[in-house]
Write a protein that holds these residues in place. Structure first.
Motif, PDB file in Angstrom:
ATOM      1  N   ALA A 157       0.830  -1.204   0.000  1.00 17.62           N
ATOM      2  CA  ALA A 157       0.000   0.000   0.000  1.00 17.62           C
ATOM      3  C   ALA A 157       0.868   1.259   0.000  1.00 17.62           C
ATOM      4  O   ALA A 157       0.555   2.241  -0.687  1.00 17.62           O
ATOM      5  CB  ALA A 157      -0.925  -0.002   1.208  1.00 17.62           C
ATOM      6  N   ALA A 158       1.970   1.236   0.743  1.00 15.28           N
ATOM      7  CA  ALA A 158       2.881   2.381   0.769  1.00 15.28           C
ATOM      8  C   ALA A 158       3.582   2.549  -0.576  1.00 15.28           C
ATOM      9  O   ALA A 158       3.756   3.679  -1.064  1.00 15.28           O
ATOM     10  CB  ALA A 158       3.906   2.210   1.881  1.00 15.28           C
ATOM     11  N   TRP A 159       3.992   1.427  -1.176  1.00 15.54           N
ATOM     12  CA  TRP A 159       4.586   1.486  -2.507  1.00 15.54           C
ATOM     13  C   TRP A 159       3.579   2.069  -3.515  1.00 15.54           C
ATOM     14  O   TRP A 159       3.936   2.891  -4.363  1.00 15.54           O
ATOM     15  CB  TRP A 159       5.004   0.097  -2.968  1.00 15.54           C
ATOM     16  CG  TRP A 159       6.363  -0.345  -2.508  1.00 15.54           C
ATOM     17  CD1 TRP A 159       6.658  -1.212  -1.502  1.00 15.54           C
ATOM     18  CD2 TRP A 159       7.621   0.072  -3.056  1.00 15.54           C
ATOM     19  NE1 TRP A 159       8.020  -1.372  -1.383  1.00 15.54           N
ATOM     20  CE2 TRP A 159       8.635  -0.597  -2.325  1.00 15.54           C
ATOM     21  CE3 TRP A 159       7.992   0.926  -4.083  1.00 15.54           C
ATOM     22  CZ2 TRP A 159       9.991  -0.424  -2.596  1.00 15.54           C
ATOM     23  CZ3 TRP A 159       9.344   1.103  -4.354  1.00 15.54           C
ATOM     24  CH2 TRP A 159      10.328   0.437  -3.626  1.00 15.54           C
ATOM     25  N   ALA A 160       2.339   1.645  -3.432  1.00 15.78           N
ATOM     26  CA  ALA A 160       1.312   2.124  -4.361  1.00 15.78           C
ATOM     27  C   ALA A 160       1.097   3.627  -4.208  1.00 15.78           C
ATOM     28  O   ALA A 160       0.963   4.356  -5.206  1.00 15.78           O
ATOM     29  CB  ALA A 160       0.005   1.368  -4.138  1.00 15.78           C
ATOM     30  N   GLU A 161       1.054   4.090  -2.965  1.00 20.11           N
ATOM     31  CA  GLU A 161       0.873   5.524  -2.728  1.00 20.11           C
ATOM     32  C   GLU A 161       2.040   6.311  -3.302  1.00 20.11           C
ATOM     33  O   GLU A 161       1.854   7.347  -3.951  1.00 20.11           O
ATOM     34  CB  GLU A 161       0.737   5.790  -1.229  1.00 20.11           C
ATOM     35  CG  GLU A 161       0.475   7.252  -0.892  1.00 20.11           C
ATOM     36  CD  GLU A 161       0.327   7.489   0.602  1.00 20.11           C
ATOM     37  OE1 GLU A 161       0.097   8.651   0.995  1.00 20.11           O
ATOM     38  OE2 GLU A 161       0.446   6.512   1.382  1.00 20.11           O
ATOM     39  N   TRP A 162       3.267   5.822  -3.059  1.00 23.66           N
ATOM     40  CA  TRP A 162       4.453   6.480  -3.617  1.00 23.66           C
ATOM     41  C   TRP A 162       4.393   6.504  -5.138  1.00 23.66           C
ATOM     42  O   TRP A 162       4.673   7.533  -5.770  1.00 23.66           O
ATOM     43  CB  TRP A 162       5.708   5.737  -3.152  1.00 23.66           C
ATOM     44  CG  TRP A 162       6.950   6.133  -3.905  1.00 23.66           C
ATOM     45  CD1 TRP A 162       7.735   7.222  -3.687  1.00 23.66           C
ATOM     46  CD2 TRP A 162       7.540   5.436  -5.018  1.00 23.66           C
ATOM     47  NE1 TRP A 162       8.776   7.262  -4.591  1.00 23.66           N
ATOM     48  CE2 TRP A 162       8.679   6.166  -5.415  1.00 23.66           C
ATOM     49  CE3 TRP A 162       7.219   4.270  -5.705  1.00 23.66           C
ATOM     50  CZ2 TRP A 162       9.495   5.768  -6.471  1.00 23.66           C
ATOM     51  CZ3 TRP A 162       8.027   3.857  -6.758  1.00 23.66           C
ATOM     52  CH2 TRP A 162       9.154   4.612  -7.130  1.00 23.66           C
ATOM     53  N   TYR A 163       3.997   5.394  -5.742  1.00 19.61           N
ATOM     54  CA  TYR A 163       3.950   5.309  -7.196  1.00 19.61           C
ATOM     55  C   TYR A 163       2.940   6.311  -7.769  1.00 19.61           C
ATOM     56  O   TYR A 163       3.227   7.031  -8.727  1.00 19.61           O
ATOM     57  CB  TYR A 163       3.595   3.885  -7.624  1.00 19.61           C
ATOM     58  CG  TYR A 163       3.923   3.580  -9.069  1.00 19.61           C
ATOM     59  CD1 TYR A 163       3.157   4.094 -10.109  1.00 19.61           C
ATOM     60  CD2 TYR A 163       5.009   2.791  -9.400  1.00 19.61           C
ATOM     61  CE1 TYR A 163       3.465   3.829 -11.426  1.00 19.61           C
ATOM     62  CE2 TYR A 163       5.336   2.523 -10.721  1.00 19.61           C
ATOM     63  CZ  TYR A 163       4.559   3.044 -11.729  1.00 19.61           C
ATOM     64  OH  TYR A 163       4.873   2.785 -13.037  1.00 19.61           O
ATOM     65  N   LYS A 164       1.768   6.360  -7.180  1.00 20.08           N
ATOM     66  CA  LYS A 164       0.741   7.278  -7.676  1.00 20.08           C
ATOM     67  C   LYS A 164       1.165   8.736  -7.526  1.00 20.08           C
ATOM     68  O   LYS A 164       0.813   9.583  -8.360  1.00 20.08           O
ATOM     69  CB  LYS A 164      -0.578   7.030  -6.937  1.00 20.08           C
ATOM     70  CG  LYS A 164      -1.227   5.694  -7.288  1.00 20.08           C
ATOM     71  CD  LYS A 164      -2.502   5.464  -6.491  1.00 20.08           C
ATOM     72  CE  LYS A 164      -3.136   4.130  -6.843  1.00 20.08           C
ATOM     73  NZ  LYS A 164      -4.376   3.866  -6.065  1.00 20.08           N
ATOM     74  N   GLU A 165       1.920   9.050  -6.481  1.00 21.98           N
ATOM     75  CA  GLU A 165       2.343  10.425  -6.249  1.00 21.98           C
ATOM     76  C   GLU A 165       3.457  10.865  -7.194  1.00 21.98           C
ATOM     77  O   GLU A 165       3.601  12.059  -7.486  1.00 21.98           O
ATOM     78  CB  GLU A 165       2.810  10.598  -4.804  1.00 21.98           C
ATOM     79  CG  GLU A 165       1.683  10.539  -3.779  1.00 21.98           C
ATOM     80  CD  GLU A 165       2.189  10.613  -2.350  1.00 21.98           C
ATOM     81  OE1 GLU A 165       3.424  10.518  -2.166  1.00 21.98           O
ATOM     82  OE2 GLU A 165       1.361  10.751  -1.439  1.00 21.98           O
ATOM     83  N   THR A 166       4.269   9.912  -7.678  1.00 21.58           N
ATOM     84  CA  THR A 166       5.450  10.279  -8.455  1.00 21.58           C
ATOM     85  C   THR A 166       5.351   9.954  -9.945  1.00 21.58           C
ATOM     86  O   THR A 166       6.203  10.379 -10.721  1.00 21.58           O
ATOM     87  CB  THR A 166       6.697   9.559  -7.899  1.00 21.58           C
ATOM     88  OG1 THR A 166       6.509   8.136  -7.987  1.00 21.58           O
ATOM     89  CG2 THR A 166       6.946   9.946  -6.449  1.00 21.58           C
ATOM     90  N   SER A 167       4.323   9.244 -10.365  1.00 25.49           N
ATOM     91  CA  SER A 167       4.271   8.770 -11.750  1.00 25.49           C
ATOM     92  C   SER A 167       3.597   9.777 -12.677  1.00 25.49           C
ATOM     93  O   SER A 167       2.842  10.648 -12.244  1.00 25.49           O
ATOM     94  CB  SER A 167       3.530   7.435 -11.824  1.00 25.49           C
ATOM     95  OG  SER A 167       2.188   7.560 -11.375  1.00 25.49           O
ATOM     96  N   PHE A 168       3.884   9.627 -13.960  1.00 26.49           N
ATOM     97  CA  PHE A 168       3.246  10.420 -15.007  1.00 26.49           C
ATOM     98  C   PHE A 168       3.285   9.618 -16.300  1.00 26.49           C
ATOM     99  O   PHE A 168       4.024   8.631 -16.421  1.00 26.49           O
ATOM    100  CB  PHE A 168       3.937  11.777 -15.182  1.00 26.49           C
ATOM    101  CG  PHE A 168       5.417  11.692 -15.439  1.00 26.49           C
ATOM    102  CD1 PHE A 168       5.910  11.697 -16.734  1.00 26.49           C
ATOM    103  CD2 PHE A 168       6.313  11.605 -14.378  1.00 26.49           C
ATOM    104  CE1 PHE A 168       7.268  11.614 -16.975  1.00 26.49           C
ATOM    105  CE2 PHE A 168       7.684  11.516 -14.607  1.00 26.49           C
ATOM    106  CZ  PHE A 168       8.165  11.522 -15.913  1.00 26.49           C
ATOM    107  N   GLY A 169       2.497  10.018 -17.275  1.00 24.47           N
ATOM    108  CA  GLY A 169       2.351   9.243 -18.497  1.00 24.47           C
ATOM    109  C   GLY A 169       3.615   9.211 -19.346  1.00 24.47           C
ATOM    110  O   GLY A 169       4.394  10.166 -19.369  1.00 24.47           O
ATOM    111  N   ALA A 170       3.776   8.095 -20.061  1.00 27.52           N
ATOM    112  CA  ALA A 170       4.925   7.939 -20.949  1.00 27.52           C
ATOM    113  C   ALA A 170       4.711   8.633 -22.294  1.00 27.52           C
ATOM    114  O   ALA A 170       5.586   8.600 -23.154  1.00 27.52           O
ATOM    115  CB  ALA A 170       5.196   6.454 -21.181  1.00 27.52           C
ATOM    116  N   SER A 171       3.555   9.253 -22.483  1.00 26.40           N
ATOM    117  CA  SER A 171       3.185   9.931 -23.734  1.00 26.40           C
ATOM    118  C   SER A 171       3.097   8.958 -24.906  1.00 26.40           C
ATOM    119  O   SER A 171       3.552   9.241 -26.015  1.00 26.40           O
ATOM    120  CB  SER A 171       4.157  11.079 -24.051  1.00 26.40           C
ATOM    121  OG  SER A 171       4.034  12.105 -23.097  1.00 26.40           O
TER     122      SER A 171
END
Length: 621
Positions: A543-557
């Motif tokens: 759950a902590a990994w998922a939260e970190w991922y959602k906060e730091t990710s963006f689309g690859a275009s």
């Protein structure tokens, strides 16, 4: 007679003409211009061309080149600038210098939103100059697998299969094989998965990027993901691990690697000049004009706003504005879902609820390991190059999760196809249940039965750190894009709905955790001081990994799907000939017609789509 004509047309669409000289020289790109490139509205306003094309990116310029090469008059309208003299685009690795410089920028910098309307902090990169995203992207060039390309045909699209699309990929590429030094530093290739006589130059960089780091990554990735090293990223039936080829060529005179964008390949090149081709820059297309249900031209205006003008098409109107540009043009033209058009008081011409839905991209992030003092400035291990992704691996579900967990997850995927489709429809991200079910079933079969890769892990190295970048490769989360106003100059509402599917979250978290494990593996032990410096602690919960991922990710275009090529009853927007349902004289030729993500970066399939589109159009000319 019609049957014979159909057979001949099908054969023509996958066969090609004479080979071209494979020699790469600077003179090929001299600009003794016959093609007219202008930002003067009066040159085109009120005029008539055989074909008018909205969008001067990869798809638009490729199609324009092929149509004008057959003697037809073609107009391309591009919202961005002509940046032919900008070295930050033409020199591979300098594109980072373009950011936030409006006078020379080639980026829409779209604002996307969460479903509640809150803005997503990171803007969306999308090309806005001649060449489109091929002028600013990471230049990575490798092919999808046969299985996923053949999947397009099973969706009701005859002729859209690997045999045909691989032929177009052969046609477009001008590959320069690696030399002995490059091979000694990790480059390799398989001749059968490359073309050698096309317009788009591809090669390994000169010199090779971080060859020592690539060697370490190859060992660590192979051990971490249980993937054998391949001689070529394009030589695969599923998962793969190899060094990467880019759309670049080495200019020995200037001693630099040059980007081979669609603009340099199909527009600026001396041997591709067309007196029949006109390109209007710095103008935005508002809508398609119609006489009854027949497309007659485009309404457009200066990018700065103001008055609108019209141009007519004798034969066809072609949309090539991309997954984020073509759906709004359709909606402003009265083609789309009733509720969207009614909201902005746009008279409906055709009810096509598939316009703007099924939008998806690959949300990625990364984590870094701190190099020890002995290695943090070794030029063979780290550098400041902006040439992206020198080494890539693509694991399948069993390689990412392990066979036991992978088997369990696969069974869960197979049992949740209909609920997943229902959720997409409820969220406004799919046109109807039948179409969403077919799409998710097709993707599930590719993941589970065909063992297609589900994640991409990229190895990078910069001064002081080794960095892994990763994303779900075949995401199941779906979003949408629609107009925000009837104003042609208003930006659309983009709602990606990244990581709203539990499977995508599981893949993202596992890719992050395995990347951390890779840096902790023996292959990196002599190089790394601290395994991870910019992610959650090692003992963190999923759950902590998922939260970190959602906060730091963006689309690859790598946006696809927002004008899907499907049967109309299943929410499709175009038929297999790329004609928009319900009207005549209107086609879409860009990546928005691709119904689901493929396991390669976008350019190989985008070029193949544009070349096939050109032949489809010419067959009806």
């Amino acid at each position: 007679m019609l049957k014979i004509k159909s057979i001949l047309a099908t054969l023509t669409l996958c066969s090609f003409g004479v080979a071209q000289d494979n020699t790469v020289t600077t003179d090929r790109y001299s600009t003794n211009v016959q093609t007219l490139i202008t930002n003067d509205t009066s040159v085109t306003s009120g005029k008539t061309f055989d074909y008018v094309i909205a969008g001067g990116g990869l798809s638009g310029l490729t199609v324009a080149n092929k149509l004008s090469g057959k003697g037809y008059s073609v107009l391309v309208i591009e919202a961005g600038l002509d940046l032919i003299n900008n070295t930050n685009i033409s020199t591979a690795g300098l594109v980072g210098n373009l950011q936030n410089t409006p006078a020379v920028d080639c980026n829409w910098h779209y604002q996307a939103s969460f479903e509640n309307g809150t803005h997503i902090p990171i803007l969306v990169d999308s090309g806005k100059c001649l060449g489109g995203s091929s002028s600013i992207n990471g230049m990575v060039f490798y092919r999808p697998t046969a299985a996923e390309l053949d999947g397009f045909e099973t969706l009701g699209n005859p002729g859209w299969n690997s045999k045909c699309l691989f032929c177009y990929m052969d046609q477009v590429e001008r590959f320069t094989p690696p030399n002995a030094v490059q091979i000694s530093q990790g480059a390799n290739y398989v001749r059968s998965v490359h073309g050698f006589n096309g317009q788009v130059n591809t090669s390994f960089p000169t010199p090779m990027v971080i060859p020592d780091a690539q060697a370490v990554y190859k060992v660590a990735m192979s051990n971490t993901f249980n993937i054998s090293l391949s001689p070529d990223m394009s030589y695969r039936i599923g998962s793969v691990l190899a060094s990467v080829v880019w759309t670049i060529w080495y200019d020995a005179v200037a001693n630099i690697n040059r980007r081979s964008s669609a603009a340099w390949a199909f527009l600026y090149a001396k041997d591709q000049q067309r007196s029949t081709l006109t390109v209007l820059t710095n103008h935005i297309v508002g809508r398609v004009t119609f006489s009854g249900y027949t497309a007659t031209g485009l309404s457009f205006g200066k990018a700065s706003g103001g008055a609108l003008y019209t141009v007519k098409a004798r034969k066809e109107v072609i949309l090539a504005a991309g997954s984020l540009g073509s759906p709004p043009i359709l909606e402003r033209s009265g083609i789309g879902a009733t509720a969207i058009l009614n909201k902005f008081s746009i008279p409906q011409l055709v009810n096509l609820p598939g316009v703007g839905v099924n939008l998806h991209d690959q949300p990625g992030t990364g984590l870094s390991a701190l190099l020890n003092a002995a290695n943090n400035s070794n030029p063979l291990l780290v550098n400041n190059s902006n040439i992206f992704a020198p080494i890539i691996t693509l694991p399948n579900i069993n390689q990412l999760f392990g066979r036991n967990v992978g088997t369990t997850l696969g069974a869960q995927l197979e049992s949740t196809v209909v609920p997943r489709a229902n959720a997409a429809v409820t969220a406004g991200a799919a046109a109807n249940l039948a179409g969403a079910t077919l799409l998710f079933q097709t993707i599930t079969n590719l993941i589970v039965k065909k063992q297609m890769p589900i994640a991409e892990i990229i190895g990078e190295a910069y001064p002081g750190v080794m960095t892994a970048i990763f994303w779900p490769l075949t995401p199941l989360s779906r979003g949408y894009i629609h107009i925000n106003s009837s104003d042609p100059f208003a930006r659309p509402r983009i709602v990606p709905r990244f990581l709203t599917d539990d499977f995508d979250v599981s893949v993202a978290v596992q890719a992050a955790k395995k990347s951390r494990a890779m840096f902790e593996s023996p292959a990196f032990s002599s190089l790394i001081a601290t395994a991870v410096i910019d992610a959650v602690p090692d003992n963190s919960t999923d759950a902590a990994w998922a939260e970190w991922y959602k906060e730091t990710s963006f689309g690859a275009s790598h946006w696809v799907g927002s004008n899907a090529m499907l049967p109309r009853a299943l929410g499709g927007v175009v038929n297999p000939k790329l004609q928009v349902y319900g009207v005549t004289g209107l086609r879409i030729v860009d990546f928005s017609i691709i119904p689901y993500q493929v396991t390669s970066h976008a350019m190989t399939l985008a070029y193949a789509t544009a070349l096939k589109a050109s032949d489809l159009i010419l067959a009806d000319a």
